[in-house]
Structures are given as C-alpha cells and as structure tokens.
Design an enzyme around this catalytic site. Structure first.
Site, short mmCIF file in Angstrom:
data_model
loop_
_atom_site.label_atom_id
_atom_site.label_comp_id
_atom_site.label_asym_id
_atom_site.label_seq_id
_atom_site.Cartn_x
_atom_site.Cartn_y
_atom_site.Cartn_z
N GLU A 17 31.15 72.31 1.15
CA GLU A 17 30.67 71.33 2.13
C GLU A 17 31.79 70.36 2.53
O GLU A 17 32.55 69.90 1.67
CB GLU A 17 29.51 70.53 1.52
N THR A 48 28.41 68.02 7.24
CA THR A 48 27.34 67.01 7.22
C THR A 48 27.20 66.31 8.57
O THR A 48 28.05 66.45 9.45
CB THR A 48 27.57 65.96 6.12
N ALA A 127 11.66 65.66 7.45
CA ALA A 127 12.46 66.85 7.80
C ALA A 127 11.58 67.96 8.37
O ALA A 127 12.02 68.72 9.24
CB ALA A 127 13.21 67.33 6.56
N HIS A 151 12.92 63.37 -5.42
CA HIS A 151 13.42 62.44 -4.39
C HIS A 151 12.97 61.03 -4.76
O HIS A 151 11.82 60.82 -5.16
CB HIS A 151 12.87 62.84 -3.01
P1 FAD Z 1 12.16 64.92 3.59
O1 FAD Z 1 11.97 66.36 3.35
O2 FAD Z 1 11.47 64.32 4.76
O3 FAD Z 1 11.72 64.17 2.25
C1 FAD Z 1 11.91 62.77 2.06
C2 FAD Z 1 10.77 62.22 1.19
O4 FAD Z 1 9.53 62.32 1.89
C3 FAD Z 1 10.57 62.97 -0.12
O5 FAD Z 1 10.12 62.04 -1.06
C4 FAD Z 1 9.45 63.97 0.21
O6 FAD Z 1 8.71 64.39 -0.93
C5 FAD Z 1 8.61 63.17 1.19
N1 FAD Z 1 7.96 64.01 2.20
C6 FAD Z 1 8.44 65.14 2.78
N2 FAD Z 1 7.58 65.60 3.70
C7 FAD Z 1 6.52 64.74 3.70
C8 FAD Z 1 5.30 64.68 4.45
N3 FAD Z 1 5.02 65.61 5.35
N4 FAD Z 1 4.44 63.64 4.20
C9 FAD Z 1 4.74 62.69 3.27
N5 FAD Z 1 5.88 62.71 2.55
C10 FAD Z 1 6.77 63.72 2.75
N6 FAD Z 1 21.91 62.92 4.82
C11 FAD Z 1 22.57 62.73 5.99
O7 FAD Z 1 22.45 61.68 6.60
N7 FAD Z 1 23.39 63.71 6.51
C12 FAD Z 1 23.57 64.90 5.89
O8 FAD Z 1 24.31 65.76 6.39
C13 FAD Z 1 22.89 65.14 4.65
N8 FAD Z 1 23.00 66.32 3.99
C14 FAD Z 1 22.27 66.54 2.85
C15 FAD Z 1 22.35 67.80 2.20
C16 FAD Z 1 21.64 68.04 1.03
C17 FAD Z 1 21.72 69.38 0.36
C18 FAD Z 1 20.84 67.00 0.46
C19 FAD Z 1 20.10 67.25 -0.82
C20 FAD Z 1 20.74 65.77 1.09
C21 FAD Z 1 21.45 65.52 2.29
N9 FAD Z 1 21.36 64.31 2.97
C22 FAD Z 1 22.05 64.10 4.14
C23 FAD Z 1 20.54 63.21 2.41
C24 FAD Z 1 19.07 63.26 2.91
O9 FAD Z 1 19.05 62.93 4.29
C25 FAD Z 1 18.27 62.26 2.09
O10 FAD Z 1 18.17 62.69 0.77
C26 FAD Z 1 16.92 61.85 2.64
O11 FAD Z 1 16.47 60.70 1.92
C27 FAD Z 1 15.82 62.87 2.56
O12 FAD Z 1 16.05 63.94 3.37
P2 FAD Z 1 15.06 65.23 3.35
O13 FAD Z 1 15.52 66.11 4.43
O14 FAD Z 1 14.98 65.79 1.98
O15 FAD Z 1 13.67 64.51 3.74
#
Ligand code: FAD
Length: 293
Positions: A17, A48, A127, A151
């Site tokens: 990455e 990223t 997401a 998380h």
């Molecule tokens: P989500 O999947 O939305 O989850 C966030 C929280 O919400 C979790 O607690 C989950 O359980 C909860 N949740 C999920 N769906 C729902 C729903 N439908 N209803 C209620 N609650 C829900 N950040 C950046 O800014 N840029 C990057 O390039 C980047 N790359 C990353 C790559 C990896 C491999 C990882 C692990 C993280 C990365 N991050 C990046 C950080 C990431 O944006 C954060 O960790 C962020 O807080 C959560 O992102 P997520 O996509 O997991 O969110």
C-alpha cells in the site's frame, strides 16, 4: 486485471500500500518512491484516498502511473462520508475512464468537524452506501475494510461482524484488515467471520514499524494491540534508527511467514512510501519462499 482473480487462486500473494502526495510539489518524490515499490512486481498495489479531500486529488494519478508503467494491478481507495453524491459519481466516472477496475470502498474517518455537522444532510453514512453505488455502476472488483480488534465505533464484535456481512452481501468481493501485530487476533477473527457466513477472501494487513515514533501514531490510528515481544523490540532498538529499521522488517517478515505457514495465501503490507522497507520484506520472503509473487 481484477484483484479477486489473484486472490482466488491458491498461489501466495503479497500486495503493498502507498499513499498519494498532499500537494503537487511532493508528487515527484511520491512518484519515484511508488515506482521503486512497483518495480518489485508485487501481486497488486493499493493507493489510499484522503477522507477530508486533502490527499484525494492524486490517488488516481498515482494508481494510473503505476498501472501504465509497471503493469501492476492497482486498487484505488475511495471514501464517501465527507463527499457529496456528485463528487463520488465524478470519481467513479474517472476510475472507469482510466480503466481502474479495483476499488477499496471505505467510509472514511469521522473527523471532529464532521462529527459536529448535521448528519441528516449527509449523502453517505457508511461504506455500504458506496459499495452499492459501485455495484450499480458495474464492472468493479470491490474491496472493503474489516477490524479483527473491532471498529472503535462498534458496541461489540457481533455487531461489527453483522455490518461486515452486510457489506459483503451488498457486493464487497474481498476484505482487508486494519493493521495487526498479533496474528492470533487475525486467526480468531477469521474463524468468527467464517462462522458468520462471510466466505470472501480476506487479507491480513501488516504494518512494518521501523521507527519508534511510528508506534504511538499506529496505536492512535488503529487501536491495535501491541504484543509484549513487539514492545520489547521497540524498547531495545527504538533509539537506534538502523537497528529499529532492520528489527521492524524482521518482525513484519516473521508475521507474514507465520500467516503463509498457516495457510493464509494473501497478505497486504502497509508499506507506506518506503521502498527500502518493501524491498527488505520482499527480499526476505524471496529467500525463504524462493519465488516472486
Ligand atoms: P463502515 O463499514 O461504514 O464502518 C464504520 C462503523 O460503522 C463500524 O463500527 C461498523 O460496524 C458500523 N457500520 C457499518 N455499516 C453500518 C450500518 N449500515 N449501520 C450502522 N452501523 C454500521 N481511510 C481513509 O480516509 N482513506 C483510506 O484510503 C483508507 N484506507 C483504509 C484501508 C483499510 C484496509 C482500512 C482497514 C481502513 C482504511 N481507512 C481509510 C480508514 C477507514 O476509513 C476508517 O477505519 C473508518 O472509520 C471506517 O471505514 P469503513 O469503511 O470500515 O466504514
């Protein structure tokens, strides 16, 4: 090439990455560093995307440069929480135009400013909203993030895994974990997600810590558990930059070898923009495995 086609084979894969520059003046140094990593010919590379828009502009440029020059499959990250539908749709269009077919679909972190805004006005909350749009746009291989240590916003692991299952059901083709320093946490998590019916490939994320100053930042960012032997390494070698660099490469190599030895075929390395660290790990693995990826 779609990344899922790499991950589904029984071959071992290793991906690196990198991150884009914050401003145009640093583009050249990032280009050189990322090209050096690409020259190793990893299975794929990811770039990223800055959640607050800060480093979003150059993600595509970095991904496209490596894909075109080195023919390394590219995974472009995209976040949604701080963006409007218009911006996200424009980004999806640019990815298509530039033939980047692998996207890591993320929510992005909630900055204090975001936390204080009116959520009812947000176009994206999670997401999964982005995954659905990428699926609808068609033609993308979609990755999503997951958290072996839960998380920080989740009440518990059961709830976190239930939301993860929703992301996979909505179209995520594979998962990459938050950084882990103790493989046992990954093995436990793997067992739990398989039990929950999540069957897609999952890549453990390995962060080589090669500088004592990185430790605090890594914990703050990920909340990751630091095993005693990891802490001992930092205590002993942290004050000597060269010793710490080699110790960090050795620790990450050891984690990766343990994963491969236990049947995990795909590993993702948070190599940041450090070609010497990527090379160190790559050469160690080459000597042990006698192959390139
Ligand atoms: P989500 O999947 O939305 O989850 C966030 C929280 O919400 C979790 O607690 C989950 O359980 C909860 N949740 C999920 N769906 C729902 C729903 N439908 N209803 C209620 N609650 C829900 N950040 C950046 O800014 N840029 C990057 O390039 C980047 N790359 C990353 C790559 C990896 C491999 C990882 C692990 C993280 C990365 N991050 C990046 C950080 C990431 O944006 C954060 O960790 C962020 O807080 C959560 O992102 P997520 O996509 O997991 O969110």
């Amino acid at each position: 090439m779609k990344i899922i086609d790499i991950l589904k084979t029984e071959q071992m894969s290793l991906s690196f990455e990198v991150f884009p520059p914050k401003k145009e003046t640093s583009y050249e140094s990032v280009r050189m560093a990322t090209e050096e990593i690409a020259a190793l010919k990893p299975s794929f590379m990811s770039v990223t995307y800055g959640a607050g828009g800060g480093t979003s502009e150059y993600t595509l440029a970095v991904a496209k440069n490596i894909k075109d020059k080195y023919n390394v499959p590219m995974l472009s990250h995209l976040t949604c929480v701080s963006s409007s539908k218009e911006t996200v749709h424009a980004r999806i269009g640019e990815l298509k135009e530039n033939d980047i077919t692998n996207v890591m679909a993320l929510r992005g972190d909630l900055t204090p400013e975001l936390e204080n805004t009116d959520r009812s006005k947000w176009d994206y909350r999670h997401a999964i909203d982005l995954i659905r749009e990428l699926k609808e746009a068609g033609g993308f291989c979609i990755g999503a993030a997951c958290y072996p240590e839960v998380h920080p916003e989740s009440a518990n692991q059961k709830e976190d895994i239930a939301h993860l299952k929703e992301k996979v059901d909505a179209g995520a083709d594979f998962l990459t974990t938050q950084m882990i320093f103790d493989n046992n946490l990954f093995y436990n998590f793997l067992y739990k997600i398989r039990e929950a019916g999540i069957t897609v490939p999952i890549l453990p994320g390995i962060m080589p810590i090669t500088n004592a100053n990185q430790v605090e930042r890594a914990i703050k960012l990920s909340g990751a558990f630091m095993p005693v032997r990891f802490k001992a390494m930092v205590d002993k070698f942290g004050s000597s930059p060269e010793a710490m660099k080699q110790a960090g490469i050795a620790y990450a190599t050891d984690q990766i070898i343990d994963l491969y030895a236990n049947g995990i075929t795909n590993v993702h390395v948070y190599s940041m923009n450090k070609p010497d660290i990527a090379k160190g790990i790559y050469c160690n693995l080459f000597q042990i495995l006698g192959k390139v990826f």
